[in-house]
Design an enzyme around this catalytic site. Structure first.
Site, mmCIF file in Angstrom:
data_model
loop_
_atom_site.group_PDB
_atom_site.id
_atom_site.type_symbol
_atom_site.label_atom_id
_atom_site.label_comp_id
_atom_site.label_asym_id
_atom_site.label_seq_id
_atom_site.Cartn_x
_atom_site.Cartn_y
_atom_site.Cartn_z
ATOM 1 N N SER A 1 -7.323 -2.778 -5.208
ATOM 2 C CA SER A 1 -6.318 -3.023 -4.183
ATOM 3 C C SER A 1 -6.877 -3.901 -3.057
ATOM 4 O O SER A 1 -7.290 -5.031 -3.304
ATOM 5 C CB SER A 1 -5.783 -1.691 -3.665
ATOM 6 O OG SER A 1 -4.581 -1.855 -2.980
ATOM 7 N N ASP B 1 3.073 -1.010 -11.333
ATOM 8 C CA ASP B 1 2.445 -0.882 -10.016
ATOM 9 C C ASP B 1 3.528 -1.024 -8.946
ATOM 10 O O ASP B 1 4.097 -2.102 -8.776
ATOM 11 C CB ASP B 1 1.373 -1.950 -9.846
ATOM 12 C CG ASP B 1 0.501 -1.737 -8.621
ATOM 13 O OD1 ASP B 1 1.033 -1.279 -7.588
ATOM 14 O OD2 ASP B 1 -0.702 -2.031 -8.694
ATOM 15 N N HIS C 1 -0.380 2.023 -9.646
ATOM 16 C CA HIS C 1 -1.380 1.394 -8.786
ATOM 17 C C HIS C 1 -2.707 2.148 -8.830
ATOM 18 O O HIS C 1 -3.774 1.545 -8.883
ATOM 19 C CB HIS C 1 -0.851 1.351 -7.347
ATOM 20 C CG HIS C 1 -1.701 0.583 -6.409
ATOM 21 N ND1 HIS C 1 -1.886 -0.780 -6.505
ATOM 22 C CD2 HIS C 1 -2.438 0.976 -5.323
ATOM 23 C CE1 HIS C 1 -2.676 -1.201 -5.536
ATOM 24 N NE2 HIS C 1 -3.036 -0.154 -4.814
#
Length: 273
Positions: free
Chosen positions: A95, A224, A253
């Site tokens: 991320s 995601d 995610h």
């Protein structure tokens, strides 16, 4: 407990475990190096040296209220790499950590990076603009800011549902995973988390991606809900000189946790190639 005092006085907490080829893990917002537990133990058991740090203002690092930008995060990572004198490092970022990795590799690695991995990562740029018309609207990030500022305790529970795909029909919801996410988030400083939203959503990594020439693996879940794949990994793969993209139908995610067996297998294959 290992810490490094950076040049600006910020104290960074880090884990340095094992011996062998070096892997360095960069966590996502608003978490800590603990978010990599499933990867850390996997690679320690296979003879790797594993480094994982808490970003400034996050986890057990000092709650510095200044300089929460991707540029600073990458510079901090460089200080840690140089302090430990790490070489031929494979950098793995999830991320926001993926943005940190690609900026570090492009601007700060100085030949010390061997490969990079971007997992569910934010590059090239998240926010919608004239140059990025299919990006995420600014209102979404403004809401994250408002919730972080005024409702952080509850927001960090609520966010785990889309983060791990626990809001999907038939999801195997694990309260322990949710509580661990909340624990990590609440360890960090609210100023770092608030300012970090701008860092992960508005930083443009297009030129970083274009300039990096080491092998880069991109792993991204097709479901995601936090960093939509079409505006991130699909675009990043086209910008990289030496990129490989693997996508996963239905993965969320937070797939390094919920789908760690698959993710670890593909990481190992890339690392050993």
């Amino acid at each position: 407990m290992s810490t490094l005092n950076l040049k600006d006085g910020t104290e960074i907490f880090y884990k340095d475990q094992g011996a062998g080829p070096v892997l360095m893990f960069h966590h996502g917002w608003p978490l800590s190096s603990d978010d990599w537990d499933a990867q850390v133990i996997f690679f320690l058991q296979r003879g790797y040296r594993v480094i994982a740090h808490d970003r400034r203002g996050h986890g057990r690092s000092s709650q510095n209220i200044y300089n929460h930008t991707i540029e600073q995060y990458a510079s901090d990572a460089a200080e840690l790499v140089e302090f430990l004198d790490l070489r031929d490092v494979i950098h793995i970022g999830h991320s926001t950590g993926g943005g940190e990795v690609i900026r570090y590799v492009n601007k700060y690695a100085n030949g010390r990076a061997k490969k990079a991995v971007l997992i569910s990562a934010v590059p090239p740029v998240m926010v919608k603009s004239e140059n990025n018309p299919d990006g995420v609207p600014m209102e979404v990030f403004d809401n994250i800011r408002e919730q972080t500022l005024n409702n952080r305790n509850q927001f960090y529970i609520d966010l785990t549902f889309p983060f791990y795909g626990y809001n999907r029909e038939g999801a195997n919801v694990k309260e322990g995973v949710q509580k661990n996410w909340w624990r990590q988030g609440m360890m960090g400083g609210i100023v770092a988390h608030y300012d970090g939203i701008k860092a992960f959503s508005e930083t443009d990594f297009t030129e970083d991606l274009k300039l990096v020439d080491i092998p880069v693996l991109l792993l991204h879940g097709e479901d995601d809900q936090i960093v939509p794949i079409e505006n991130s990994a699909i675009k990043s793969a086209k910008l990289l000189k030496n990129g490989t993209l693997i996508t996963y139908p239905g993965f969320p995610h937070g797939m390094p946790t919920t789908e760690h067996e698959t993710i670890n297998r593909d990481l190992l294959k890339f690392i050993e190639s």
